[in-house]
Design a protein around this motif. Structure first.
Motif, mmCIF file in Angstrom:
data_model
loop_
_atom_site.group_PDB
_atom_site.id
_atom_site.type_symbol
_atom_site.label_atom_id
_atom_site.label_comp_id
_atom_site.label_asym_id
_atom_site.label_seq_id
_atom_site.Cartn_x
_atom_site.Cartn_y
_atom_site.Cartn_z
ATOM 1 N N PHE A 161 44.597 25.537 49.404
ATOM 2 C CA PHE A 161 45.351 24.986 48.281
ATOM 3 C C PHE A 161 46.812 25.426 48.299
ATOM 4 N N PHE A 162 47.158 26.385 49.155
ATOM 5 C CA PHE A 162 48.531 26.885 49.274
ATOM 6 C C PHE A 162 48.815 27.142 50.747
ATOM 7 N N HIS A 163 49.946 26.600 51.231
ATOM 8 C CA HIS A 163 50.200 26.592 52.667
ATOM 9 C C HIS A 163 51.444 27.371 53.105
ATOM 10 N N ASP A 164 52.222 27.901 52.213
ATOM 11 C CA ASP A 164 53.501 28.519 52.566
ATOM 12 C C ASP A 164 53.380 30.029 52.744
ATOM 13 N N ILE A 165 52.488 30.428 53.635
ATOM 14 C CA ILE A 165 52.284 31.837 53.957
ATOM 15 C C ILE A 165 52.748 32.053 55.395
ATOM 16 N N HIS A 166 53.702 32.963 55.560
ATOM 17 C CA HIS A 166 54.273 33.230 56.877
ATOM 18 C C HIS A 166 54.009 34.682 57.257
ATOM 19 N N ILE A 167 53.625 34.880 58.505
ATOM 20 C CA ILE A 167 53.479 36.226 59.049
ATOM 21 C C ILE A 167 54.478 36.322 60.198
ATOM 22 N N PRO A 168 55.644 36.918 59.938
ATOM 23 C CA PRO A 168 56.664 37.024 60.985
ATOM 24 C C PRO A 168 56.162 37.854 62.156
ATOM 25 N N GLU A 169 56.712 37.597 63.341
ATOM 26 C CA GLU A 169 56.261 38.266 64.566
ATOM 27 C C GLU A 169 56.343 39.780 64.466
ATOM 28 N N ARG A 170 57.284 40.307 63.716
ATOM 29 C CA ARG A 170 57.408 41.776 63.610
ATOM 30 C C ARG A 170 56.268 42.405 62.807
ATOM 31 N N PHE A 171 55.467 41.575 62.107
ATOM 32 C CA PHE A 171 54.338 42.083 61.327
ATOM 33 C C PHE A 171 52.987 41.752 61.963
ATOM 34 N N LEU A 172 53.006 41.340 63.236
ATOM 35 C CA LEU A 172 51.768 41.126 63.987
ATOM 36 C C LEU A 172 51.322 42.449 64.596
ATOM 37 N N GLN A 173 50.087 42.485 65.123
ATOM 38 C CA GLN A 173 49.598 43.686 65.779
ATOM 39 C C GLN A 173 50.543 44.062 66.919
ATOM 40 N N ASP A 174 50.700 45.352 67.109
ATOM 41 C CA ASP A 174 51.623 45.847 68.135
ATOM 42 C C ASP A 174 50.821 46.395 69.305
ATOM 43 N N PRO A 175 51.021 45.920 70.513
ATOM 44 C CA PRO A 175 51.994 44.914 70.932
ATOM 45 C C PRO A 175 51.380 43.509 70.938
ATOM 46 N N SER A 176 52.159 42.519 70.498
ATOM 47 C CA SER A 176 51.754 41.117 70.574
ATOM 48 C C SER A 176 52.848 40.338 71.290
ATOM 49 N N VAL A 177 52.443 39.325 72.043
ATOM 50 C CA VAL A 177 53.391 38.481 72.772
ATOM 51 C C VAL A 177 53.035 37.017 72.510
ATOM 52 N N PHE A 178 54.071 36.169 72.573
ATOM 53 C CA PHE A 178 53.847 34.740 72.371
ATOM 54 C C PHE A 178 53.580 34.092 73.720
ATOM 55 N N ASN A 179 52.442 33.413 73.860
ATOM 56 C CA ASN A 179 52.068 32.709 75.078
ATOM 57 C C ASN A 179 52.665 31.307 75.007
ATOM 58 N N GLN A 180 53.753 31.074 75.759
ATOM 59 C CA GLN A 180 54.452 29.788 75.735
ATOM 60 C C GLN A 180 53.565 28.639 76.191
ATOM 61 N N GLU A 181 52.709 28.912 77.158
ATOM 62 C CA GLU A 181 51.849 27.870 77.719
ATOM 63 C C GLU A 181 50.863 27.341 76.683
ATOM 64 N N GLU A 182 50.215 28.247 75.968
ATOM 65 C CA GLU A 182 49.206 27.841 74.984
ATOM 66 C C GLU A 182 49.742 27.766 73.561
ATOM 67 N N LYS A 183 50.994 28.213 73.361
ATOM 68 C CA LYS A 183 51.649 28.185 72.040
ATOM 69 C C LYS A 183 50.875 28.987 70.998
ATOM 70 N N VAL A 184 50.392 30.164 71.412
ATOM 71 C CA VAL A 184 49.686 31.058 70.496
ATOM 72 C C VAL A 184 50.159 32.493 70.741
ATOM 73 N N TRP A 185 49.961 33.346 69.740
ATOM 74 C CA TRP A 185 50.254 34.762 69.884
ATOM 75 C C TRP A 185 49.044 35.456 70.484
ATOM 76 N N VAL A 186 49.307 36.490 71.271
ATOM 77 C CA VAL A 186 48.249 37.257 71.918
ATOM 78 C C VAL A 186 48.487 38.735 71.630
ATOM 79 N N TRP A 187 47.468 39.392 71.070
ATOM 80 C CA TRP A 187 47.522 40.839 70.831
ATOM 81 C C TRP A 187 47.013 41.521 72.089
ATOM 82 N N LYS A 188 47.829 42.382 72.664
ATOM 83 C CA LYS A 188 47.465 43.134 73.869
ATOM 84 C C LYS A 188 46.767 44.417 73.419
ATOM 85 N N PHE A 189 45.444 44.355 73.294
ATOM 86 C CA PHE A 189 44.651 45.481 72.807
ATOM 87 C C PHE A 189 44.005 46.170 74.002
#
Length: 189
Positions: free
Chosen positions: A88-116
């Motif tokens: 019912f509400f869509h304006d929720i943003h999680i900026p990259e600096r607040f993702l699990q550390d370390p996380s990287v953006f996979n350009q090929e798949e257009k998703v974030w990946v947490w390197k655990f």
């Protein structure tokens, strides 16, 4: 106003049209009209065919508290971070600096990946995600972002009336699929 309804029902219908599913600056997203406390008036002014009432009513607002943990669905991902919807509400943003550390953006798949450790934990679109609310903002509605395009035209990006910023860089936060196995094992014990 629908003249086929009694006054209470007609006023409720008009209040729903005006407030429900809209953000009231400083209060939040109006989810429902809870009840009518008082209706006074019913005057018709010269030159105006509408009936005017003074109404006192209670409203149910959605406005998450800072520090509150919510669960939603991951709906978009780009270099800037994640976008989450509660349905019912869509304006929720999680900026990259607040993702699990370390996380990287996979350009090929257009998703974030947490390197655990040795594991790559993909944050796939459509997955359920648990996040903590960091802030709730009500930007100035007259402040829109204007971007000049290479062809000389201007692109106006409207600012959301209420923005929720979230964080997933804590234990138990992030995609639910990452944590459900641990929770199932605890239940077995």
């Amino acid at each position: 106003m629908n003249l086929g309804l009694n006054t209470d029902e007609a006023v409720l219908e008009e209040l729903r049209k005006k407030y429900v599913d809209r953000v009231v600056r400083g209060s939040g997203l109006c989810v429902a009209i809870y009840d009518l406390h008082r209706i006074q008036g019913g005057e018709i002014f010269p030159g105006d065919g509408a009936v005017h009432f003074n109404v006192e009513f209670r409203v149910v607002f959605f406005r998450p508290l800072v520090g509150e943990v919510l669960q939603g669905k991951l709906v978009a991902s780009d270099e800037r971070g994640l976008q989450v919807s509660l349905g019912f509400f869509h304006d929720i943003h999680i900026p990259e600096r607040f993702l699990q550390d370390p996380s990287v953006f996979n350009q090929e798949e257009k998703v974030w990946v947490w390197k655990f450790g040795e594991n790559d934990m993909f944050m796939d679109i459509g997955e359920e995600i648990r996040f903590r609310v960091l802030s709730v903002k009500f930007p100035d509605p007259t402040t829109n972002v204007v971007q000049k395009q290479p062809d000389g035209t201007q692109l106006v990006q409207l600012i959301e009336p209420m923005q929720v910023i979230g964080d997933v860089n804590r234990d138990g936060l992030g995609l639910l699929a990452w944590w459900t196995h641990d929770e199932e094992q605890e239940e077995e014990l």
